[in-house]
Every structure is written in C-alpha cells, then in structure tokens.
Design a protein around this motif. Structure first.
Motif, mmCIF file in Angstrom:
data_model
loop_
_atom_site.group_PDB
_atom_site.id
_atom_site.type_symbol
_atom_site.label_atom_id
_atom_site.label_comp_id
_atom_site.label_asym_id
_atom_site.label_seq_id
_atom_site.Cartn_x
_atom_site.Cartn_y
_atom_site.Cartn_z
ATOM 1 N N PRO A 1 0.820 -1.223 0.000
ATOM 2 C CA PRO A 1 0.000 0.000 0.000
ATOM 3 C C PRO A 1 0.851 1.268 0.000
ATOM 4 N N GLU A 2 2.006 1.207 0.673
ATOM 5 C CA GLU A 2 2.871 2.402 0.699
ATOM 6 C C GLU A 2 3.455 2.702 -0.680
ATOM 7 N N TYR A 3 3.567 1.658 -1.519
ATOM 8 C CA TYR A 3 4.005 1.860 -2.915
ATOM 9 C C TYR A 3 2.899 2.557 -3.702
ATOM 10 N N LEU A 4 1.700 2.029 -3.589
ATOM 11 C CA LEU A 4 0.574 2.613 -4.339
ATOM 12 C C LEU A 4 0.409 4.087 -3.980
ATOM 13 N N LYS A 5 0.654 4.389 -2.704
ATOM 14 C CA LYS A 5 0.493 5.764 -2.230
ATOM 15 C C LYS A 5 1.515 6.707 -2.874
ATOM 16 N N VAL A 6 2.797 6.330 -2.863
ATOM 17 C CA VAL A 6 3.809 7.252 -3.413
ATOM 18 C C VAL A 6 3.785 7.297 -4.936
ATOM 19 N N ARG A 7 3.230 6.254 -5.570
ATOM 20 C CA ARG A 7 3.158 6.221 -7.031
ATOM 21 C C ARG A 7 1.944 6.975 -7.580
ATOM 22 N N GLU A 8 1.001 7.337 -6.711
ATOM 23 C CA GLU A 8 -0.263 7.962 -7.144
ATOM 24 C C GLU A 8 -0.028 9.105 -8.135
ATOM 25 N N GLY A 9 -0.604 8.969 -9.330
ATOM 26 C CA GLY A 9 -0.522 10.033 -10.333
ATOM 27 C C GLY A 9 0.805 10.107 -11.078
ATOM 28 N N ILE A 10 1.745 9.215 -10.774
ATOM 29 C CA ILE A 10 3.040 9.261 -11.467
ATOM 30 C C ILE A 10 3.171 8.033 -12.365
ATOM 31 N N PRO A 11 3.293 8.240 -13.678
ATOM 32 C CA PRO A 11 3.436 7.088 -14.579
ATOM 33 C C PRO A 11 4.666 6.257 -14.230
ATOM 34 N N MET A 12 4.576 4.947 -14.489
ATOM 35 C CA MET A 12 5.635 3.998 -14.114
ATOM 36 C C MET A 12 7.023 4.450 -14.581
ATOM 37 N N LEU A 13 7.159 4.750 -15.872
ATOM 38 C CA LEU A 13 8.503 5.086 -16.373
ATOM 39 C C LEU A 13 9.033 6.371 -15.773
ATOM 40 N N GLU A 14 8.127 7.315 -15.540
ATOM 41 C CA GLU A 14 8.575 8.565 -14.918
ATOM 42 C C GLU A 14 9.075 8.294 -13.497
ATOM 43 N N SER A 15 8.384 7.397 -12.798
ATOM 44 C CA SER A 15 8.797 7.110 -11.418
ATOM 45 C C SER A 15 10.206 6.508 -11.378
ATOM 46 N N CYS A 16 10.585 5.800 -12.450
ATOM 47 C CA CYS A 16 11.924 5.188 -12.505
ATOM 48 C C CYS A 16 13.017 6.236 -12.688
ATOM 49 N N MET A 17 12.657 7.440 -13.074
ATOM 50 C CA MET A 17 13.654 8.487 -13.362
ATOM 51 C C MET A 17 13.769 9.511 -12.245
ATOM 52 N N ARG A 18 13.065 9.296 -11.144
ATOM 53 C CA ARG A 18 13.141 10.213 -10.004
ATOM 54 C C ARG A 18 13.918 9.553 -8.874
ATOM 55 N N PRO A 19 15.173 9.934 -8.680
ATOM 56 C CA PRO A 19 16.041 9.234 -7.715
ATOM 57 C C PRO A 19 15.452 9.132 -6.304
ATOM 58 N N GLU A 20 14.807 10.202 -5.826
ATOM 59 C CA GLU A 20 14.270 10.124 -4.459
ATOM 60 C C GLU A 20 13.138 9.105 -4.351
ATOM 61 N N LEU A 21 12.292 9.090 -5.378
ATOM 62 C CA LEU A 21 11.175 8.146 -5.392
ATOM 63 C C LEU A 21 11.686 6.706 -5.535
ATOM 64 N N VAL A 22 12.657 6.512 -6.421
ATOM 65 C CA VAL A 22 13.254 5.185 -6.609
ATOM 66 C C VAL A 22 13.840 4.687 -5.287
ATOM 67 N N THR A 23 14.518 5.591 -4.584
ATOM 68 C CA THR A 23 15.130 5.217 -3.309
ATOM 69 C C THR A 23 14.055 4.790 -2.314
ATOM 70 N N GLU A 24 13.018 5.598 -2.197
ATOM 71 C CA GLU A 24 11.928 5.280 -1.261
ATOM 72 C C GLU A 24 11.281 3.936 -1.613
ATOM 73 N N ILE A 25 10.954 3.727 -2.887
ATOM 74 C CA ILE A 25 10.246 2.497 -3.283
ATOM 75 C C ILE A 25 11.131 1.267 -3.095
ATOM 76 N N THR A 26 12.428 1.415 -3.380
ATOM 77 C CA THR A 26 13.354 0.291 -3.205
ATOM 78 C C THR A 26 13.458 -0.102 -1.733
ATOM 79 N N LEU A 27 13.420 0.924 -0.844
ATOM 80 C CA LEU A 27 13.582 0.647 0.590
ATOM 81 C C LEU A 27 12.313 0.078 1.233
ATOM 82 N N GLN A 28 11.156 0.359 0.660
ATOM 83 C CA GLN A 28 9.893 -0.052 1.300
ATOM 84 C C GLN A 28 9.847 -1.536 1.686
ATOM 85 N N PRO A 29 10.131 -2.466 0.756
ATOM 86 C CA PRO A 29 10.070 -3.885 1.158
ATOM 87 C C PRO A 29 11.168 -4.290 2.139
#
Ligand SMILES: Cc1c2[nH]c(c1CCC(=O)O)Cc1[nH]c(c(CCC(=O)O)c1C)Cc1[nH]c(c(CCC(=O)O)c1C)Cc1[nH]c(c(C)c1CCC(=O)O)C2
Length: 363
Positions: free
Chosen positions: A53-81
C-alpha cells in the motif's frame, strides 16, 4: 592506486566497485559465493510494487517510467520492502525497458499490460534506432544508487537488466506476447539480422549493468523472463552468445551474476553455462533436480510458487518446507519465489514467509 596497480600497455585495468566489507559479508552475498551462511537469505522478485500500500500511495498520479527516473522516489520504493519484510537484499526499483527508453526508443509501460513499443523493430533499418547507452543517459540511476547504498548500510543492493532475448521480444512484438510469433519469425527467417539485434542489445545491457555496478550494486540479475519459449538447441544457437557477452562484460567486477527465466526447466544447464554464478529456478523444477541440471559450482535461487502465498499459513509453511528440503545439501541457496510477487499478494504473508525461512534455517 599504487604503482603496482598501474595497468601495463594492452592490459585492462581491474574494475573497482564501492561494495563495503559489511555488504560483502552479508548472508545474501555469502550464499551467492557458496560460502556458509548464518541463515538462508531471502528476497523476492518484484518485492517492491503493487503488493505494498505504501508503494501505491507514493506512485499515485506518477506514470511507471517517470517514477523510474526520479532518484528520491526510486530510493523510497526500493527501501519499502526492506523496511517491511526484513529481506536480505534490496532490488533496485526500475524496469527492464528503462535502458531502451533512455536511448530514445518510443515506448511506454501501460498499467495492467506492460511495455508497449510505438514502432516495433523488425528490419535492418530499424536496428539503427538502437544506439549505444552512455552513463549520462541514465544519470538518475547513478544518483539513486548512491543514495540507496548509503541508506542500506550492510544490506546488499541488486541491480538488474532484461536479457537480450526478452528485450528483443518486446521490441519485435511491440508489446507483451504469448507466443512470440514475430520474434521467432525474425529469429528463424533472418538469422543474421537477429544475431545483430541481439548483439546490439547485449552491448546496451552490458553498459546498463556496468553503470549499476559502478554506482554500488553488489550483485546483478539478468532477467530472461520469456526465454523458456525456446528449445535448448535454439537457445544455444540464437540467444546464448548474446547473454554470454553480457555476463562476460561484467565478469571483471567480481559481483555475483544471477540468471533467471520462467519455464526454463529444459534450459537450466545452459543458463548457468552462459556465465551466471547463480541460476534462478521457477517453481516447476525442484531445487535438487535443478542442481543436477545446472551442475556443480553454481548457487541456486528460488523457488516457491508465488501463487502459494494466497493459501493458508499452514500450506505456505508446508510448501516452503518442501523448497528448503530440496535445497538441503546445496552449497549455495538463496530463497526466492519462482517468479515475481503477484500484485494482489497480502504483504503480511510475505513478511511471515521471510521470518519463517530465517527461523527454519538459522544455524
Ligand atoms: C518482464 C519484465 C518486465 N519488467 C521486469 C521484468 C522481468 C521480471 C519478470 O519476469 O517479472 C523487471 C522489473 N519490473 C519492475 C521491477 C522492480 C523491482 C522489484 O523486483 O521489486 C523489476 C525487477 C517494476 C515494475 N514494472 C512494472 C510494474 C507495474 C507497474 C505499476 O506499478 O504501475 C512494476 C512495479 C510494469 C511491467 N513491466 C514489465 C511487465 C510485464 C510489467 C507488468 C505490467 C502490469 O501488470 O501492469 C516488463
């Protein structure tokens, strides 16, 4: 660099990485090297993503490929699990088509569908669209990996890429495919163009993995997810040279190389032969049988059926015990699912599974 390390003329310098001793001594990397471990290490393919659920929350409104290009978001999503499940390794959050997007291929990841390529690659002229990948094309990867390795401390970070065949399948079909008919049509009908296409993709993939290793990835996994569609003879002739080229290109770094595909029971020996240190196994072949097919000198990763996590805790534990029993006596086992976490998996079932494997295998 000391004077002794100065490369002589014609000699390649030894590549260096920034992996710390604590990371090198982790259960995950020890298992990859087939050394004794305090417990069987666990991580899950697709451990980051829609099951959380914490992934779905931070990804809200951000397309998948765009999310892969945002270092802070990538860091957060990688750390979640890692935070949630206590897994023994993080896998860098990205997608196999990111390097293709980075060299200018017009593609998108459509929700519920997967990667879709605007103009498929099917001719010699199309091949020219696949230019080399430079570190500057993916500077966000270097940046995110730097942030991640600082945050992760002693937890290893796995980098990854799609293997030439699986990437070619998306490029030639133009999207996901059940039968890979256009891909096979090209492979059988124009072997030279096919070989050139896979060789191009091998160079791009190798460059992408090098960026990740130099930014701090302490292991890499090559996903040849759909290569199970091929016979061993076709794999050896038409695919293995390209995958071999990728593994060879990163061999000097000394980081473990994992090789995985779905439905590859008949290919397991060849997946190892292509140059992997660790062979990933799906749930269709028990690990003791997989070890016979792979042969000595390689660790195995796998292989609980991801669908088992939808059953009762008793059933999950019984099926996990089967995997662990088949892995008894192997000299290197990394526990994983036989394919990625399914999107509607209960995340608590994953947390319990990590705990269960750690407890059952504590030495
Ligand atoms: C074949 C393949 C792809 N991508 C990948 C593979 C190889 C692994 C495998 O065999 O499953 C690799 C991949 N893709 C993603 C990761 C994340 C890291 C991790 O494992 O946690 C990894 C390792 C994120 C992602 N990649 C994708 C998502 C879902 C998109 C979203 O969350 O909006 C995620 C989290 C999209 C994607 N990208 C791809 C598919 C088939 C899909 C699913 C389409 C869908 O069902 O929506 C191509």
């Amino acid at each position: 660099m000391s004077a002794n390390d100065v490369p002589r003329a014609g000699q390649q310098p030894t590549p260096t990485t920034t992996v710390t001793d604590a990371v090198k001594d982790s259960a995950f990397l020890r298992a990859c090297r087939r050394e004794p471990v305090p417990h069987t290490p666990v991580w899950f393919m697709r451990q980051a993503g829609r099951s959380l659920p914490e992934y779905l929350k931070v990804r809200e409104g951000i397309p998948m490929l765009e999310s892969c290009m945002r270092p802070e978001l990538v860091t957060e999503i990688t750390l979640q699990p890692v935070r949630r499940h206590n897994v023994d390794a993080a896998i860098y959050f990205s997608d196999i088509v990111v390097p293709l997007k980075a060299i200018g291929i017009d593609l998108d990841i459509k929700p519920g569908v997967g990667p879709v390529v605007e103009q498929p690659i099917r001719s010699r002229a199309d091949l020219a669209r696949l230019r080399d990948l430079t570190p500057e094309d993916v500077s966000y990867v270097t940046e995110a990996m730097g942030m991640l390795t600082r945050e992760l401390g002693a937890t290893p970070l796995i980098g990854f890429a799609g293997a030439p065949f699986t990437l070619a399948s998306y490029l030639v079909e133009g999207g996901p495919s059940r039968n890979h008919e256009h891909t096979k049509a090209l492979m059988y009908g124009d072997p030279q163009l096919w070989a050139d296409l896979l060789d191009r993709l091998a160079d791009i993939t190798a460059a992408f993995l090098k960026v990740q290793i130099e930014a701090g990835a302490s292991a890499v996994q090559l996903f040849d997810s759909w290569v199970g569609a091929l016979s061993p003879a076709d794999y050896r002739r038409s695919v293995m040279p390209a995958s071999q080229k990728v593994f060879e290109a990163v061999s000097g770094y000394g980081v473990p190389r994992i090789h995985f595909g779905v439905g590859t029971g008949e290919l397991l020996g060849l997946l190892g032969e292509a140059g992997a240190d660790v062979v990933g196994v799906d749930w269709r072949v028990p690990l003791d049988e997989a070890a016979r097919r792979v042969g000595p000198g390689k660790a195995l990763q796998g292989n609980l059926d991801p669908a088992v996590l939808f059953s009762t805790q008793d059933a999950v534990e019984a099926k996990t015990d089967e995997v662990l029993a088949a892995a008894q006596g192997l000299d290197g086992h990394i526990f994983n699912l036989g394919h990625g976490v399914l999107p509607t998996t209960d995340p608590d079932a994953l947390t319990r599974l990590v705990e269960y494997v750690h407890t059952r295998t504590a030495r």
